[in-house]
Scaffold this motif. Sequence first.
Motif, PDB file in Angstrom:
ATOM      1  N   ASP A 267       0.813  -1.216   0.000  1.00 26.34           N
ATOM      2  CA  ASP A 267       0.000   0.000   0.000  1.00 26.34           C
ATOM      3  C   ASP A 267       0.852   1.274   0.000  1.00 26.34           C
ATOM      4  O   ASP A 267       0.366   2.356   0.316  1.00 26.34           O
ATOM      5  N   THR A 268       2.106   1.167  -0.383  1.00 24.54           N
ATOM      6  CA  THR A 268       3.007   2.328  -0.395  1.00 24.54           C
ATOM      7  C   THR A 268       2.497   3.440  -1.318  1.00 24.54           C
ATOM      8  O   THR A 268       2.627   4.624  -1.012  1.00 24.54           O
ATOM      9  N   TYR A 269       1.929   3.059  -2.445  1.00 29.52           N
ATOM     10  CA  TYR A 269       1.463   4.050  -3.417  1.00 29.52           C
ATOM     11  C   TYR A 269      -0.047   3.948  -3.625  1.00 29.52           C
ATOM     12  O   TYR A 269      -0.587   2.847  -3.751  1.00 29.52           O
ATOM     13  N   ASP A 270      -0.709   5.100  -3.661  1.00 35.98           N
ATOM     14  CA  ASP A 270      -2.144   5.141  -3.946  1.00 35.98           C
ATOM     15  C   ASP A 270      -2.363   4.956  -5.439  1.00 35.98           C
ATOM     16  O   ASP A 270      -1.558   5.408  -6.267  1.00 35.98           O
ATOM     17  N   ALA A 271      -3.461   4.309  -5.787  1.00 36.54           N
ATOM     18  CA  ALA A 271      -3.785   4.133  -7.200  1.00 36.54           C
ATOM     19  C   ALA A 271      -5.273   3.861  -7.370  1.00 36.54           C
ATOM     20  O   ALA A 271      -5.905   3.231  -6.514  1.00 36.54           O
ATOM     21  N   ASP A 272      -5.811   4.349  -8.479  1.00 33.82           N
ATOM     22  CA  ASP A 272      -7.198   4.047  -8.836  1.00 33.82           C
ATOM     23  C   ASP A 272      -7.294   2.736  -9.605  1.00 33.82           C
ATOM     24  O   ASP A 272      -8.313   2.047  -9.564  1.00 33.82           O
ATOM     25  N   VAL A 273      -6.234   2.432 -10.317  1.00 35.39           N
ATOM     26  CA  VAL A 273      -6.191   1.238 -11.161  1.00 35.39           C
ATOM     27  C   VAL A 273      -4.838   0.557 -10.970  1.00 35.39           C
ATOM     28  O   VAL A 273      -3.816   1.236 -10.865  1.00 35.39           O
ATOM     29  N   ILE A 274      -4.842  -0.765 -10.919  1.00 33.38           N
ATOM     30  CA  ILE A 274      -3.592  -1.528 -10.878  1.00 33.38           C
ATOM     31  C   ILE A 274      -3.537  -2.413 -12.117  1.00 33.38           C
ATOM     32  O   ILE A 274      -4.497  -3.139 -12.418  1.00 33.38           O
ATOM     33  N   LEU A 275      -2.429  -2.321 -12.836  1.00 32.75           N
ATOM     34  CA  LEU A 275      -2.186  -3.197 -13.988  1.00 32.75           C
ATOM     35  C   LEU A 275      -1.107  -4.198 -13.586  1.00 32.75           C
ATOM     36  O   LEU A 275      -0.017  -3.806 -13.191  1.00 32.75           O
ATOM     37  N   TYR A 276      -1.431  -5.494 -13.676  1.00 32.09           N
ATOM     38  CA  TYR A 276      -0.513  -6.535 -13.226  1.00 32.09           C
ATOM     39  C   TYR A 276       0.146  -7.250 -14.402  1.00 32.09           C
ATOM     40  O   TYR A 276      -0.447  -7.475 -15.439  1.00 32.09           O
ATOM     41  N   ASP A 277       1.393  -7.583 -14.203  1.00 29.15           N
ATOM     42  CA  ASP A 277       2.233  -8.274 -15.180  1.00 29.15           C
ATOM     43  C   ASP A 277       1.674  -9.674 -15.445  1.00 29.15           C
ATOM     44  O   ASP A 277       1.465 -10.457 -14.523  1.00 29.15           O
ATOM     45  N   THR A 278       1.439  -9.985 -16.709  1.00 34.81           N
ATOM     46  CA  THR A 278       0.887 -11.302 -17.064  1.00 34.81           C
ATOM     47  C   THR A 278       1.951 -12.306 -17.494  1.00 34.81           C
ATOM     48  O   THR A 278       1.613 -13.418 -17.896  1.00 34.81           O
ATOM     49  N   ARG A 279       3.221 -11.941 -17.415  1.00 38.39           N
ATOM     50  CA  ARG A 279       4.262 -12.869 -17.862  1.00 38.39           C
ATOM     51  C   ARG A 279       4.274 -14.134 -17.002  1.00 38.39           C
ATOM     52  O   ARG A 279       3.839 -14.111 -15.843  1.00 38.39           O
ATOM     53  N   THR A 280       4.782 -15.208 -17.564  1.00 38.98           N
ATOM     54  CA  THR A 280       4.705 -16.503 -16.899  1.00 38.98           C
ATOM     55  C   THR A 280       5.444 -16.534 -15.569  1.00 38.98           C
ATOM     56  O   THR A 280       5.085 -17.291 -14.671  1.00 38.98           O
ATOM     57  N   GLN A 281       6.480 -15.688 -15.407  1.00 38.43           N
ATOM     58  CA  GLN A 281       7.243 -15.704 -14.162  1.00 38.43           C
ATOM     59  C   GLN A 281       6.572 -14.916 -13.041  1.00 38.43           C
ATOM     60  O   GLN A 281       6.997 -14.972 -11.886  1.00 38.43           O
ATOM     61  N   SER A 282       5.530 -14.149 -13.363  1.00 35.00           N
ATOM     62  CA  SER A 282       4.846 -13.345 -12.358  1.00 35.00           C
ATOM     63  C   SER A 282       3.719 -14.148 -11.710  1.00 35.00           C
ATOM     64  O   SER A 282       3.141 -15.052 -12.328  1.00 35.00           O
ATOM     65  N   LEU A 283       3.419 -13.804 -10.451  1.00 37.80           N
ATOM     66  CA  LEU A 283       2.296 -14.458  -9.769  1.00 37.80           C
ATOM     67  C   LEU A 283       1.000 -14.216 -10.526  1.00 37.80           C
ATOM     68  O   LEU A 283       0.774 -13.148 -11.081  1.00 37.80           O
ATOM     69  N   LYS A 284       0.129 -15.216 -10.498  1.00 35.54           N
ATOM     70  CA  LYS A 284      -1.192 -15.067 -11.087  1.00 35.54           C
ATOM     71  C   LYS A 284      -2.044 -14.186 -10.170  1.00 35.54           C
ATOM     72  O   LYS A 284      -1.798 -14.101  -8.967  1.00 35.54           O
TER      73      LYS A 284
END
Length: 337
Positions: A267-284
């Motif tokens: 929660d360090t940064y405020d955001a209205d939208v979060i875009l998550y990395d879809t690469r295979t090495q990233s958590l689902k």
Amino acid sequence: MSGPVLARRGFLAATAGLAAALTLAACGGGTQAAGDGGATASAAPAAQRWTFTDDRDKKLDLPKRPSRVVAQVGAAAALWDFGVRPVAVFGPHKLADGSRDPQVGNVDIAKVEGLGNVWDEFNVEKYISLQPDLLVSGMYVKGDLWYVPAKSKETIEQVAPTAGVLLTGRSATQVIGKYEELARSLGADLRGVPEAKARMEAATKELAAFKDLKILMMSGGADAMWVVNPPEYPDIVHLTENGLNVVKPAKVDDGGFFQTLSWENADTYDADVILYDTRTQSLKPEEMLKKPTFAKLPAVKAGQFYPWRAEVPFSYQGYATFLEELVSNLKKAEKLQ
């Protein structure tokens, strides 16, 4: 055994392989790659001289246009969309179940040779046997061809000229433009490119409508999350140059690509939208939602948690699809603070 000793031993072994393979090639023993018949969709005049200046400021000058191209998967994916058909790829192109890795884009992996599927894997002898005219790779650091192993670099560069396309510190349009320039020089059939470029431009124009949304772009690991640093990613540079407000971390780790945070500090940064990395090495997404602090973030609770296609090919087709999906998702989002 020390790293330098291992590296030297690897180089000597590769050099020995080079000599043997070149002997075989001289005797007609070189194999042909699946899909042989030219690296591009249109044949090049045999006598036409070819020149190209890559992003290392290296001018390549050959007596004829290359037709047998080998490419790192990211470069292969971009070139494929521009009509270039590599004879081989290296880097992650095949998943455990045998299907295409997203990084290889639209490349038909059944029609190209694979020289390596993981980091530091590059089959030098097979590469030599393919008798390539050109090797192409992206670069995250100017001068370092991505996925070309340091231990084999000198040997690989003896076999055929290499071309590098810089990926950092510039926008996606610049990277796409460089691949387009290379594809044109190789005589590629660019059918479909004008339509895809128009789609990309139309989706890009819509980004400014979401300028009031604060967007955090991140990747997740088992013990940490990474907040990406916009200036280092061509796709994010494109987004910010065209109106999106993407969070820039207050400090970044060595290398400059991201800031590492514990999940407790999600929660360090405020955001209205979060875009998550879809690469295979990233958590689902479902795994990230098990992290309590992350799950309580306003954007996550509001369902404003959308994919970031970080592996999209640097082509107009790839970016048109990426941007259209992003615009569709952002139209569903609301400002939360």
